[in-house]
Design a protein around this motif. Structure first.
Motif, PDB file in Angstrom:
ATOM      1  N   ASP A  11      43.960  45.071  30.784  1.00  4.80           N
ATOM      2  CA  ASP A  11      43.549  43.814  31.402  1.00  4.80           C
ATOM      3  C   ASP A  11      43.056  44.019  32.838  1.00  4.80           C
ATOM      4  O   ASP A  11      42.200  43.268  33.318  1.00  4.80           O
ATOM      5  CB  ASP A  11      44.710  42.820  31.376  1.00  4.80           C
ATOM      6  CG  ASP A  11      45.122  42.455  29.962  1.00  4.80           C
ATOM      7  OD1 ASP A  11      44.315  42.677  29.040  1.00  4.80           O
ATOM      8  OD2 ASP A  11      46.242  41.972  29.769  1.00  4.80           O
ATOM      9  N   TYR A  12      43.584  45.021  33.512  1.00  2.00           N
ATOM     10  CA  TYR A  12      43.135  45.322  34.881  1.00  2.00           C
ATOM     11  C   TYR A  12      41.674  45.782  34.867  1.00  2.00           C
ATOM     12  O   TYR A  12      40.872  45.355  35.698  1.00  2.00           O
ATOM     13  CB  TYR A  12      44.034  46.402  35.477  1.00  2.00           C
ATOM     14  CG  TYR A  12      43.688  46.812  36.885  1.00  2.00           C
ATOM     15  CD1 TYR A  12      44.043  46.021  37.973  1.00  2.00           C
ATOM     16  CD2 TYR A  12      43.019  48.002  37.130  1.00  2.00           C
ATOM     17  CE1 TYR A  12      43.737  46.408  39.272  1.00  2.00           C
ATOM     18  CE2 TYR A  12      42.717  48.406  38.427  1.00  2.00           C
ATOM     19  CZ  TYR A  12      43.073  47.607  39.489  1.00  2.00           C
ATOM     20  OH  TYR A  12      42.777  47.993  40.770  1.00  2.00           O
ATOM     21  N   GLU A  21      46.515  36.321  36.211  1.00  2.00           N
ATOM     22  CA  GLU A  21      46.169  37.108  37.395  1.00  2.00           C
ATOM     23  C   GLU A  21      47.414  37.433  38.220  1.00  2.00           C
ATOM     24  O   GLU A  21      47.526  38.525  38.770  1.00  2.00           O
ATOM     25  CB  GLU A  21      45.123  36.376  38.227  1.00  2.00           C
ATOM     26  CG  GLU A  21      43.767  36.304  37.531  1.00  2.00           C
ATOM     27  CD  GLU A  21      42.704  35.636  38.372  1.00  2.00           C
ATOM     28  OE1 GLU A  21      42.959  35.409  39.583  1.00  2.00           O
ATOM     29  OE2 GLU A  21      41.627  35.329  37.844  1.00  2.00           O
ATOM     30  N   ALA A  23      40.915  37.694  33.897  1.00  2.00           N
ATOM     31  CA  ALA A  23      41.955  38.599  33.397  1.00  2.00           C
ATOM     32  C   ALA A  23      42.291  38.319  31.940  1.00  2.00           C
ATOM     33  O   ALA A  23      43.284  38.806  31.432  1.00  2.00           O
ATOM     34  CB  ALA A  23      43.215  38.449  34.249  1.00  2.00           C
ATOM     35  N   PHE A  47      48.640  46.542  30.932  1.00  2.00           N
ATOM     36  CA  PHE A  47      48.151  46.280  32.291  1.00  2.00           C
ATOM     37  C   PHE A  47      46.798  46.956  32.517  1.00  2.00           C
ATOM     38  O   PHE A  47      45.862  46.334  33.046  1.00  2.00           O
ATOM     39  CB  PHE A  47      49.159  46.781  33.319  1.00  2.00           C
ATOM     40  CG  PHE A  47      48.596  46.856  34.716  1.00  2.00           C
ATOM     41  CD1 PHE A  47      48.395  45.717  35.470  1.00  2.00           C
ATOM     42  CD2 PHE A  47      48.241  48.096  35.268  1.00  2.00           C
ATOM     43  CE1 PHE A  47      47.847  45.782  36.748  1.00  2.00           C
ATOM     44  CE2 PHE A  47      47.704  48.176  36.534  1.00  2.00           C
ATOM     45  CZ  PHE A  47      47.500  47.019  37.284  1.00  2.00           C
ATOM     46  N   TYR A  80      39.576  42.827  34.270  1.00  2.00           N
ATOM     47  CA  TYR A  80      39.540  41.991  35.473  1.00  2.00           C
ATOM     48  C   TYR A  80      38.515  42.518  36.477  1.00  2.00           C
ATOM     49  O   TYR A  80      37.688  41.773  37.009  1.00  2.00           O
ATOM     50  CB  TYR A  80      40.923  41.934  36.099  1.00  2.00           C
ATOM     51  CG  TYR A  80      40.983  41.208  37.417  1.00  2.00           C
ATOM     52  CD1 TYR A  80      41.125  39.825  37.470  1.00  2.00           C
ATOM     53  CD2 TYR A  80      40.881  41.908  38.621  1.00  2.00           C
ATOM     54  CE1 TYR A  80      41.165  39.158  38.675  1.00  2.00           C
ATOM     55  CE2 TYR A  80      40.924  41.251  39.838  1.00  2.00           C
ATOM     56  CZ  TYR A  80      41.066  39.881  39.866  1.00  2.00           C
ATOM     57  OH  TYR A  80      41.102  39.215  41.057  1.00  2.00           O
ATOM     58  N   LEU A 119      49.090  40.316  36.606  1.00  2.00           N
ATOM     59  CA  LEU A 119      48.418  41.571  36.948  1.00  2.00           C
ATOM     60  C   LEU A 119      48.808  42.025  38.346  1.00  2.00           C
ATOM     61  O   LEU A 119      49.087  43.210  38.571  1.00  2.00           O
ATOM     62  CB  LEU A 119      46.898  41.397  36.868  1.00  2.00           C
ATOM     63  CG  LEU A 119      46.245  41.402  35.486  1.00  2.00           C
ATOM     64  CD1 LEU A 119      44.747  41.173  35.619  1.00  2.00           C
ATOM     65  CD2 LEU A 119      46.520  42.694  34.760  1.00  2.00           C
ATOM     66  N   THR A 146      52.382  43.346  38.441  1.00  3.07           N
ATOM     67  CA  THR A 146      52.477  44.649  37.787  1.00  3.07           C
ATOM     68  C   THR A 146      51.901  45.732  38.678  1.00  3.07           C
ATOM     69  O   THR A 146      52.447  46.838  38.773  1.00  3.07           O
ATOM     70  CB  THR A 146      51.744  44.639  36.431  1.00  3.07           C
ATOM     71  OG1 THR A 146      52.241  43.558  35.640  1.00  3.07           O
ATOM     72  CG2 THR A 146      51.977  45.945  35.684  1.00  3.07           C
TER      73      THR A 146
END
Length: 297
Positions: A132-133, A80, A143, A129, A136, A83, A86
């Motif tokens: 996974d974003y 996390e 995440a 990113f 999330y 994330l 980023t």
């Protein structure tokens, strides 16, 4: 949350992948603007709470040596936090797109061309990113679940009469986890050749084989070996559709190349197999993950 928001985000990423030096700023700013959408504010606030981007960048910058591109990012162990950092980094790039080019040169160096660094940054940082974003935000906090890559791993092989070259490239692409698309293996369904190319052109990359299949010359001149005309047509098509950075041209033997393609870089398809590393490097520079242990076998 509307799924259309993530569709727009994916479109911005694809536009960034295909952008050139003169055009990358617009999709980058568009991407960052979409990530700051009001529907995402709560998630962004949770991800970035307590994070210090500048300290992260300063510590990472100190990892570099004298070699260009030797700096590495010191990511924290928490998924996390990665994330969140980023996200903050993309915010910084959206405010100053020129910084994105500098950052890519330092941490995602992929040759002397600035846009090559942007494409490498897109493939190695931004696309994972977004994957996974999205996961999330949809799982409200986890995440760890990865979604499908927004890029296609289909690779169109443009070829002439050299079936041996075509099969070598196809088998190598399969070996490194790509899906080769060969036009004559696809059903005609009443389509012309160019219609088939358009139908099956939904690929992320193209490999064009320039082999000495034809002969020709200026009127009254000496005959020279040439690639087939359909190969040159499809080379131009995929450069226009994908951009030059996502087209790799492999040349086999001695042959005449039209002057219109003087700016296209090609690699020799040598008997020793060095072309495999060259092709893998081009795929990697276009943002694809490559298992180099498999390439070198």
């Amino acid at each position: 949350m509307s799924q259309d928001l993530f569709k727009e985000i994916n479109h911005a990423v694809l536009d960034l992948q295909g952008a050139q030096l003169q055009t990358y700023e617009r999709p980058l700013k568009r991407l960052v603007s979409l990530l700051q959408h009001p529907d995402l504010e709560t998630y962004n606030a949770e991800l970035t709470e307590g994070l210090d981007l500048e300290t992260f960048l300063e510590e990472s910058a100190r990892t570099g040596g004298s070699m260009v591109g030797s700096q590495r990012l010191l990511w924290p162990d928490s998924a996390e936090e990665c994330l969140g950092l980023t996200f903050l980094l993309l915010q910084k790039m959206g405010e100053d797109p020129a910084y994105a080019a500098t950052f890519a040169h330092d941490f995602y160096y992929s040759g002397s061309k600035i846009i090559a660094g942007i494409h490498s940054l897109t493939g190695q940082l931004i696309i994972p990113f977004i994957r996974d974003y999205k996961s999330y935000t949809q799982s409200k906090g986890s995440a760890l679940v990865a979604l499908q890559d927004v890029r296609s791993r289909k690779v169109f092989i443009v070829h002439g009469h050299d079936e041996g070259a075509r099969e070598m490239v196809a088998r190598f692409l399969e070996k490194i986890d790509f899906e080769p698309v060969i036009l004559h293996e696809q059903a005609n369904q009443g389509r012309t050749v160019i219609e088939k190319v358009e139908k099956h052109g939904d690929v992320g990359f193209a490999v064009v084989l320039l082999t000495p299949d034809d002969e020709g010359s200026v009127k009254g001149g000496n005959l020279q070996t040439r690639p087939r005309q359909n190969v040159l047509l499809e080379l131009g098509y995929f450069i226009g559709r994908l951009s030059r950075d996502r087209v790799c041209t492999l040349k086999r033997g001695e042959l005449e190349i039209p002057s219109d393609f003087a700016g296209v870089v090609w690699e020799d398809m040598d008997a020793a197999g060095g072309w495999k590393q060259s092709l893998a490097r081009e795929l990697n520079a276009a943002g694809y993950s490559i298992d180099w242990n498999v390439v070198m076998r």
